[in-house]
Design an enzyme around this catalytic site. Structure first.
Site, PDB file in Angstrom:
ATOM      1  N   LYS A  15      -4.559  15.030 -23.271  1.00  0.00           N
ATOM      2  CA  LYS A  15      -4.865  14.559 -21.909  1.00  0.00           C
ATOM      3  C   LYS A  15      -5.036  15.731 -20.936  1.00  0.00           C
ATOM      4  O   LYS A  15      -6.001  15.785 -20.187  1.00  0.00           O
ATOM      5  CB  LYS A  15      -3.743  13.625 -21.399  1.00  0.00           C
ATOM      6  CG  LYS A  15      -3.513  12.404 -22.263  1.00  0.00           C
ATOM      7  CD  LYS A  15      -2.408  11.518 -21.715  1.00  0.00           C
ATOM      8  CE  LYS A  15      -1.053  12.171 -21.629  1.00  0.00           C
ATOM      9  NZ  LYS A  15      -0.471  12.597 -22.913  1.00  0.00           N
ATOM     10  N   ARG A  90       3.163   5.628 -16.544  1.00  0.00           N
ATOM     11  CA  ARG A  90       3.771   5.815 -17.861  1.00  0.00           C
ATOM     12  C   ARG A  90       4.567   4.593 -18.305  1.00  0.00           C
ATOM     13  O   ARG A  90       5.143   4.589 -19.385  1.00  0.00           O
ATOM     14  CB  ARG A  90       4.693   7.034 -17.799  1.00  0.00           C
ATOM     15  CG  ARG A  90       4.501   8.050 -18.913  1.00  0.00           C
ATOM     16  CD  ARG A  90       5.392   9.242 -18.624  1.00  0.00           C
ATOM     17  NE  ARG A  90       5.436  10.200 -19.693  1.00  0.00           N
ATOM     18  CZ  ARG A  90       4.689  11.296 -19.754  1.00  0.00           C
ATOM     19  NH1 ARG A  90       3.814  11.561 -18.824  1.00  0.00           N
ATOM     20  NH2 ARG A  90       4.829  12.140 -20.753  1.00  0.00           N
ATOM     21  N   ARG A 129       1.945  24.227 -29.233  1.00  0.00           N
ATOM     22  CA  ARG A 129       1.447  24.330 -27.855  1.00  0.00           C
ATOM     23  C   ARG A 129       2.129  25.475 -27.097  1.00  0.00           C
ATOM     24  O   ARG A 129       3.336  25.594 -27.103  1.00  0.00           O
ATOM     25  CB  ARG A 129       1.688  23.007 -27.115  1.00  0.00           C
ATOM     26  CG  ARG A 129       1.369  23.084 -25.620  1.00  0.00           C
ATOM     27  CD  ARG A 129       1.165  21.728 -25.009  1.00  0.00           C
ATOM     28  NE  ARG A 129       2.374  20.944 -24.895  1.00  0.00           N
ATOM     29  CZ  ARG A 129       2.410  19.697 -24.409  1.00  0.00           C
ATOM     30  NH1 ARG A 129       1.295  19.107 -24.014  1.00  0.00           N
ATOM     31  NH2 ARG A 129       3.546  19.040 -24.352  1.00  0.00           N
ATOM     32  N   ARG A 162       7.229  25.114 -24.214  1.00  0.00           N
ATOM     33  CA  ARG A 162       8.060  24.203 -23.438  1.00  0.00           C
ATOM     34  C   ARG A 162       9.328  23.818 -24.210  1.00  0.00           C
ATOM     35  O   ARG A 162       9.274  23.601 -25.411  1.00  0.00           O
ATOM     36  CB  ARG A 162       7.249  22.946 -23.085  1.00  0.00           C
ATOM     37  CG  ARG A 162       6.338  23.165 -21.894  1.00  0.00           C
ATOM     38  CD  ARG A 162       5.336  22.055 -21.688  1.00  0.00           C
ATOM     39  NE  ARG A 162       5.871  20.703 -21.801  1.00  0.00           N
ATOM     40  CZ  ARG A 162       5.152  19.595 -21.627  1.00  0.00           C
ATOM     41  NH1 ARG A 162       3.856  19.699 -21.319  1.00  0.00           N
ATOM     42  NH2 ARG A 162       5.685  18.406 -21.750  1.00  0.00           N
TER      43      ARG A 162
HETATM   44  P1  ADP Z   1       3.087  15.460 -22.324  1.00  0.00           P
HETATM   45  O1  ADP Z   1       1.747  15.842 -21.803  1.00  0.00           O
HETATM   46  O2  ADP Z   1       3.496  16.292 -23.480  1.00  0.00           O
HETATM   47  O3  ADP Z   1       3.273  14.001 -22.529  1.00  0.00           O
HETATM   48  P2  ADP Z   1       4.013  15.719 -19.630  1.00  0.00           P
HETATM   49  O4  ADP Z   1       3.779  17.085 -19.138  1.00  0.00           O
HETATM   50  O5  ADP Z   1       3.067  14.633 -19.223  1.00  0.00           O
HETATM   51  O6  ADP Z   1       4.149  15.807 -21.208  1.00  0.00           O
HETATM   52  O7  ADP Z   1       5.461  15.228 -19.216  1.00  0.00           O
HETATM   53  C1  ADP Z   1       6.608  16.013 -19.469  1.00  0.00           C
HETATM   54  C2  ADP Z   1       7.851  15.260 -19.023  1.00  0.00           C
HETATM   55  O8  ADP Z   1       7.786  15.028 -17.598  1.00  0.00           O
HETATM   56  C3  ADP Z   1       8.030  13.865 -19.612  1.00  0.00           C
HETATM   57  O9  ADP Z   1       8.648  13.912 -20.891  1.00  0.00           O
HETATM   58  C4  ADP Z   1       8.938  13.232 -18.557  1.00  0.00           C
HETATM   59  O10 ADP Z   1      10.260  13.736 -18.654  1.00  0.00           O
HETATM   60  C5  ADP Z   1       8.360  13.781 -17.266  1.00  0.00           C
HETATM   61  N1  ADP Z   1       7.303  12.904 -16.741  1.00  0.00           N
HETATM   62  C6  ADP Z   1       5.973  13.191 -16.662  1.00  0.00           C
HETATM   63  N2  ADP Z   1       5.286  12.155 -16.139  1.00  0.00           N
HETATM   64  C7  ADP Z   1       6.200  11.186 -15.878  1.00  0.00           C
HETATM   65  C8  ADP Z   1       6.110   9.871 -15.358  1.00  0.00           C
HETATM   66  N3  ADP Z   1       4.937   9.338 -15.003  1.00  0.00           N
HETATM   67  N4  ADP Z   1       7.270   9.159 -15.220  1.00  0.00           N
HETATM   68  C9  ADP Z   1       8.452   9.675 -15.567  1.00  0.00           C
HETATM   69  N5  ADP Z   1       8.602  10.906 -16.088  1.00  0.00           N
HETATM   70  C10 ADP Z   1       7.499  11.663 -16.252  1.00  0.00           C
HETATM   71  P1  ADP Z   2      -1.184  16.157 -23.643  1.00  0.00           P
HETATM   72  O1  ADP Z   2      -1.469  16.572 -22.214  1.00  0.00           O
HETATM   73  O2  ADP Z   2      -1.811  14.836 -23.972  1.00  0.00           O
HETATM   74  O3  ADP Z   2       0.262  16.188 -23.974  1.00  0.00           O
HETATM   75  P2  ADP Z   2      -2.386  18.724 -24.365  1.00  0.00           P
HETATM   76  O4  ADP Z   2      -3.710  18.724 -23.692  1.00  0.00           O
HETATM   77  O5  ADP Z   2      -1.310  19.535 -23.754  1.00  0.00           O
HETATM   78  O6  ADP Z   2      -1.890  17.208 -24.607  1.00  0.00           O
HETATM   79  O7  ADP Z   2      -2.626  19.180 -25.879  1.00  0.00           O
HETATM   80  C1  ADP Z   2      -1.530  19.353 -26.784  1.00  0.00           C
HETATM   81  C2  ADP Z   2      -1.803  20.559 -27.700  1.00  0.00           C
HETATM   82  O8  ADP Z   2      -2.892  20.260 -28.562  1.00  0.00           O
HETATM   83  C3  ADP Z   2      -2.206  21.841 -26.955  1.00  0.00           C
HETATM   84  O9  ADP Z   2      -1.651  22.942 -27.649  1.00  0.00           O
HETATM   85  C4  ADP Z   2      -3.733  21.856 -27.034  1.00  0.00           C
HETATM   86  O10 ADP Z   2      -4.245  23.190 -27.037  1.00  0.00           O
HETATM   87  C5  ADP Z   2      -3.990  21.162 -28.369  1.00  0.00           C
HETATM   88  N1  ADP Z   2      -5.204  20.323 -28.379  1.00  0.00           N
HETATM   89  C6  ADP Z   2      -5.662  19.514 -27.391  1.00  0.00           C
HETATM   90  N2  ADP Z   2      -6.788  18.861 -27.768  1.00  0.00           N
HETATM   91  C7  ADP Z   2      -7.037  19.258 -29.041  1.00  0.00           C
HETATM   92  C8  ADP Z   2      -8.071  18.938 -30.018  1.00  0.00           C
HETATM   93  N3  ADP Z   2      -9.056  18.056 -29.741  1.00  0.00           N
HETATM   94  N4  ADP Z   2      -7.998  19.530 -31.208  1.00  0.00           N
HETATM   95  C9  ADP Z   2      -7.005  20.415 -31.505  1.00  0.00           C
HETATM   96  N5  ADP Z   2      -6.021  20.761 -30.649  1.00  0.00           N
HETATM   97  C10 ADP Z   2      -6.023  20.188 -29.433  1.00  0.00           C
END
Ligand code: ADP
Ligand code: ADP
Length: 216
Positions: A15, A90, A129, A162
């Site tokens: 995303k 979420r 990541r 992270r």
């Molecule tokens: P990822 O992209 O790996 O899902 P995010 O960066 O979106 O992780 O979120 C990291 C953390 O931030 C989540 O595990 C949660 O603790 C918090 N968080 C993010 N968005 C929300 C939300 N909409 N509601 C509650 N907690 C959130």
């Molecule tokens: P999210 O925000 O949904 O948690 P991220 O955009 O942070 O996901 O992507 C998670 C990990 O996967 C990052 O290390 C990113 O570089 C990698 N990644 C994202 N899209 C792809 C893809 N299409 N193919 C391979 N790796 C990807």
């Protein structure tokens, strides 16, 4: 008319990666609640201190605080053309709040691309990541490595892993996603807004599919 895109998908679905690219291609603003919380943590605000202990454990930040933060962010001038919401809503409470928020602005959610990726790939992606401390840009040791190890291509700042990207916390986050976020798939499908996107493809192929969806 302003466009409001909700990007749905598990942690690791891509995303953030896609939202960053789409922002440049479309002029929509990118609102990532995870990034906003990480900014609060870096600035050691009251919200940041509270959010950090929950995020490190893979748990959600309370809805009222999260919703208030998005409400403030979405009212800024750079969101006038619309936004890409990443990581928000979420759960159903946040989805209802999104509806109210946008209705009050005379608008509504335009489209909900749902990026689908198998669980083993998600775990592989999250465990490799690396995130930039300054720009928040994400890399992957295998799939999209930086030119220089440990350094952001965009700004030269240090990359870090992270705390919540350890295998144990990743599994917990995927479980919480299934329990609390996956009901939104049906919520938006029933409204005719959901579009399924194959997320297990190279980054640029996913972008192509997303752009085609946003143009419709
Ligand atoms: P990822 O992209 O790996 O899902 P995010 O960066 O979106 O992780 O979120 C990291 C953390 O931030 C989540 O595990 C949660 O603790 C918090 N968080 C993010 N968005 C929300 C939300 N909409 N509601 C509650 N907690 C959130
Ligand atoms: P999210 O925000 O949904 O948690 P991220 O955009 O942070 O996901 O992507 C998670 C990990 O996967 C990052 O290390 C990113 O570089 C990698 N990644 C994202 N899209 C792809 C893809 N299409 N193919 C391979 N790796 C990807």
């Amino acid at each position: 008319m302003a466009k409001y895109v909700v990007l749905l998908g598990s942690p690791g679905a891509g995303k953030g990666t896609q939202a960053d690219i789409l922002t440049k291609e479309t002029g929509l603003a990118h609102i990532s609640t995870g990034d906003l919380f990480r900014e609060h943590i870096a600035q050691k605000t009251e919200l940041g201190i509270l959010a950090q202990s929950l995020m490190d454990k893979g748990e959600f930040v309370p809805d009222d605080l999260t919703i208030a933060m998005v409400k403030e962010r979405i009212s800024r001038a750079d969101c006038e053309q619309g936004v890409i919401l990443d990581g928000f809503p979420r759960n159903p409470v946040q989805a209802d709040a999104t509806k109210l928020m946008l209705n009050a602005m005379g608008s509504s959610v335009s489209v909900v691309p749902y990026i689908i990726v198998p669980e083993d790939v998600l775990i592989q992606r999250l465990s490799g990541r690396w995130t930039c401390r300054n720009s928040g840009h994400v890399y992957h040791t295998m799939f999209s490595p930086p030119e220089k190890e440990g350094i952001c291509d965009l700004c030269g700042a240090e990359l870090y892993q992270r705390v919540d990207d350890t295998v144990e916390t990743v599994k917990k986050r995927l479980r919480i996603y299934m329990e609390r976020t996956s009901p939104l798939i049906d919520y938006y499908r029933k409204q005719g807004k959901l579009v399924e996107i194959e997320g297990d493809q190279p980054i640029d192929s996913v972008t192509k599919d997303l752009l085609a969806t946003l143009k419709k």
